[in-house]
Enzyme design. Structure first.
Site, PDB file in Angstrom:
ATOM      1  CD  GLU A 127      -2.849  -1.343   2.309  1.00 58.21           C
ATOM      2  OE1 GLU A 127      -2.923  -0.419   3.120  1.00 58.21           O
ATOM      3  OE2 GLU A 127      -3.519  -2.390   2.412  1.00 58.21           O
ATOM      4  CG  ASN A 169      -0.777  -6.933  -1.413  1.00 55.03           C
ATOM      5  OD1 ASN A 169      -1.382  -7.535  -2.294  1.00 55.03           O
ATOM      6  ND2 ASN A 169      -1.271  -6.769  -0.190  1.00 55.03           N
ATOM      7  CG  HIS A 205     -10.078  -5.418   0.453  1.00 58.43           C
ATOM      8  ND1 HIS A 205     -10.292  -6.563   1.208  1.00 58.43           N
ATOM      9  CD2 HIS A 205      -8.782  -5.098   0.622  1.00 58.43           C
ATOM     10  CE1 HIS A 205      -9.164  -6.894   1.823  1.00 58.43           C
ATOM     11  NE2 HIS A 205      -8.223  -6.028   1.485  1.00 58.43           N
ATOM     12  CD  GLU A 232      -4.810  -7.635   1.685  1.00 53.11           C
ATOM     13  OE1 GLU A 232      -5.701  -6.902   2.177  1.00 53.11           O
ATOM     14  OE2 GLU A 232      -3.603  -7.397   1.783  1.00 53.11           O
ATOM     15  CG  ASP A 234     -12.807  -8.607   1.637  1.00 53.16           C
ATOM     16  OD1 ASP A 234     -12.682  -7.708   0.787  1.00 53.16           O
ATOM     17  OD2 ASP A 234     -12.334  -8.505   2.789  1.00 53.16           O
TER      18      ASP A 234
HETATM   19  O1  G3I Z   1      -4.258  -8.002  18.876  1.00 51.89           O
HETATM   20  C1  G3I Z   1      -4.919  -6.884  19.447  1.00 51.89           C
HETATM   21  C2  G3I Z   1      -5.568  -7.264  20.715  1.00 51.89           C
HETATM   22  O2  G3I Z   1      -4.582  -7.630  21.659  1.00 51.89           O
HETATM   23  C3  G3I Z   1      -6.391  -6.081  21.236  1.00 51.89           C
HETATM   24  O3  G3I Z   1      -7.078  -6.464  22.387  1.00 51.89           O
HETATM   25  C4  G3I Z   1      -7.382  -5.631  20.175  1.00 51.89           C
HETATM   26  C5  G3I Z   1      -8.171  -4.414  20.627  1.00 51.89           C
HETATM   27  O4  G3I Z   1      -8.391  -3.527  19.556  1.00 51.89           O
HETATM   28  O5  G3I Z   1      -6.665  -5.315  19.024  1.00 51.89           O
HETATM   29  C6  G3I Z   1      -5.967  -6.399  18.477  1.00 51.89           C
HETATM   30  O6  G3I Z   1      -5.298  -5.988  17.321  1.00 51.89           O
HETATM   31  C7  G3I Z   1      -6.122  -5.815  16.187  1.00 51.89           C
HETATM   32  C8  G3I Z   1      -5.630  -6.765  15.090  1.00 51.89           C
HETATM   33  O7  G3I Z   1      -6.345  -6.521  13.900  1.00 51.89           O
HETATM   34  C9  G3I Z   1      -5.824  -8.224  15.478  1.00 51.89           C
HETATM   35  O8  G3I Z   1      -7.182  -8.498  15.669  1.00 51.89           O
HETATM   36  C10 G3I Z   1      -5.998  -4.386  15.715  1.00 51.89           C
HETATM   37  O9  G3I Z   1      -6.586  -3.519  16.669  1.00 51.89           O
HETATM   38  C11 G3I Z   1      -6.668  -4.209  14.380  1.00 51.89           C
HETATM   39  O10 G3I Z   1      -6.355  -2.899  13.894  1.00 51.89           O
HETATM   40  C12 G3I Z   1      -6.141  -5.228  13.399  1.00 51.89           C
HETATM   41  O11 G3I Z   1      -6.827  -5.061  12.193  1.00 51.89           O
HETATM   42  C13 G3I Z   1      -6.209  -5.631  11.058  1.00 51.89           C
HETATM   43  C14 G3I Z   1      -5.902  -4.561  10.038  1.00 51.89           C
HETATM   44  O12 G3I Z   1      -5.346  -5.142   8.877  1.00 51.89           O
HETATM   45  C15 G3I Z   1      -4.923  -3.541  10.586  1.00 51.89           C
HETATM   46  O13 G3I Z   1      -4.806  -2.464   9.739  1.00 51.89           O
HETATM   47  C16 G3I Z   1      -7.142  -6.658  10.454  1.00 51.89           C
HETATM   48  O14 G3I Z   1      -7.273  -7.756  11.372  1.00 51.89           O
HETATM   49  C17 G3I Z   1      -6.609  -7.171   9.128  1.00 51.89           C
HETATM   50  O15 G3I Z   1      -7.594  -7.952   8.484  1.00 51.89           O
HETATM   51  C18 G3I Z   1      -6.268  -5.990   8.228  1.00 51.89           C
HETATM   52  O16 G3I Z   1      -5.722  -6.492   7.034  1.00 51.89           O
HETATM   53  C19 G3I Z   1      -5.373  -5.516   6.056  1.00 51.89           C
HETATM   54  C20 G3I Z   1      -4.163  -6.043   5.317  1.00 51.89           C
HETATM   55  O17 G3I Z   1      -3.130  -6.348   6.230  1.00 51.89           O
HETATM   56  C21 G3I Z   1      -3.678  -5.055   4.259  1.00 51.89           C
HETATM   57  N1  G3I Z   1      -4.758  -4.677   3.366  1.00 51.89           N
HETATM   58  C22 G3I Z   1      -5.985  -4.219   4.003  1.00 51.89           C
HETATM   59  C23 G3I Z   1      -6.489  -5.251   5.025  1.00 51.89           C
HETATM   60  C24 G3I Z   1      -7.790  -4.806   5.639  1.00 51.89           C
HETATM   61  O18 G3I Z   1      -7.637  -3.637   6.395  1.00 51.89           O
END
Ligand code: G3I
Length: 300
Positions: A127, A169, A205, A232, A234
């Site tokens: 990105e 990516n 997406h 990715e 969806d």
């Molecule tokens: O692990 C912590 C946990 O300890 C805490 O309690 C909780 C409370 O908010 O947060 C948890 O971390 C979260 C993590 O996902 C795991 O669940 C983060 O807040 C959350 O921001 C994170 O989101 C991820 C996101 O990327 C971050 O930008 C999504 O799961 C993930 O699907 C998403 O994936 C991205 C790709 O990497 C790149 N392209 C876009 C895609 C969608 O946004």
């Protein structure tokens, strides 16, 4: 074939899913994962904040769980993502200039070395291009270290793991538009100058439709001499199943489109809360979108 992975394999491709280490103990989840998918991308576990929480102190616990799952089920591993402007540890966010440059290159080198030999393809840079009509780079702390940061990252990754395919990516690059053309021009330049790059990932997406030039866009990148992958996927909306079929057929029509990854397994696993954009419902049942994808793979 009766599963996504086996159906994709009929044409030498893979069908993968983004996987969360914390869900591997959920038997509904892991049963579908083992049955259907022959590629795995860690949803968060190999990102910078997860792997290097403190500078030059690495934590591979959850990344290794994902790699181990891939190995145990004979699936490929797509590494994600070595450098990204999001999900950086706090210490990296506070660096700049040559200090950040050396820290980010060290990060690439260390993580790619740790997983050397296990990774089919790495998202080396994620990105890095801006949305909108400019076609240029996104402003970020990484970009502010110098416009050559992307090629420096790819060279470091190649040195650390010579056998991994190295991918760029991004999202909103699914049709021919200013953003995808900016990336196209970068890839063409890298190929011309011998900067190592092997693949481009199209996150895909999507919301209820796919650009009419989706396949043409994949094809123009493939014609530069790189693989293309849908990384990715969806899709939300009432037209979901049909669009999933269209996306799958577009990949199958491009010989260098080597595989498709969906960004989660069940709707309840998706980052798009409430949109139900995946192939399995919250109980793990196959949706119409699943059948559309399987049928498309089987008719290739
Ligand atoms: O692990 C912590 C946990 O300890 C805490 O309690 C909780 C409370 O908010 O947060 C948890 O971390 C979260 C993590 O996902 C795991 O669940 C983060 O807040 C959350 O921001 C994170 O989101 C991820 C996101 O990327 C971050 O930008 C999504 O799961 C993930 O699907 C998403 O994936 C991205 C790709 O990497 C790149 N392209 C876009 C895609 C969608 O946004």
């Amino acid at each position: 074939a009766t599963t996504l992975g086996a159906a994709a394999a009929q044409s030498g491709r893979y069908f993968g899913a983004a996987v969360a280490a914390g869900k591997l103990g959920d038997s509904t989840y892991s049963t579908i994962l083992r049955r259907e998918f022959n590629s795995i991308t860690p949803e968060n576990e190999m990102k910078w904040d997860a792997t290097e929480p403190n500078r030059n102190s690495f934590n591979y616990t959850n990344g290794d769980r994902i790699a181990g799952q891939a190995s145990s089920q004979g699936a490929r591993l797509r590494g994600h993502a070595l450098l990204w402007h999001q999900q950086q540890p706090g210490w990296a966010q506070s660096l700049s200039g040559s200090t950040l440059r050396s820290a980010m290159i060290n990060h690439v080198t260390q993580v790619a070395t740790h997983y050397r030999g296990q990774v089919y393809a790495w998202d080396v840079v994620n990105e890095a291009f801006a949305d909108g009509s400019g076609g240029g780079r996104r402003d970020s702390n990484l970009q502010r270290t110098g416009n050559d940061w992307i090629e420096a990252a790819f060279r470091a990754a190649r040195s650390a793991d010579p056998n991994a395919k190295l991918c760029y990516n991004d999202y909103n690059t699914d049709g021919v538009n200013a953003k995808s053309t900016g990336i196209y021009n970068m890839v063409a330049d890298f190929k011309n100058r011998g900067v190592p790059i092997d693949c481009v990932g199209f996150q895909s997406h999507l919301s209820n439709s796919v650009p009419g030039d989706y396949q043409a866009n994949l094809a123009r990148f493939a014609n530069l001499g790189v693989d293309v992958q849908i990384t990715e996927l969806d899709i939300s909306g009432s037209n979901q199943a049909a669009v999933y079929g269209n996306v799958t057929r577009a990949c199958l029509a491009v010989s260098r489109c080597t595989g498709i990854t969906v960004w989660g397994i069940r709707d309840s696993d998706s980052w798009r809360t409430g949109e139900n954009p995946l192939l399995f419902d919250n109980s793990g049942n196959k949706k119409a979108a699943y059948t559309a994808v399987l049928d498309a793979l089987n008719s290739a």
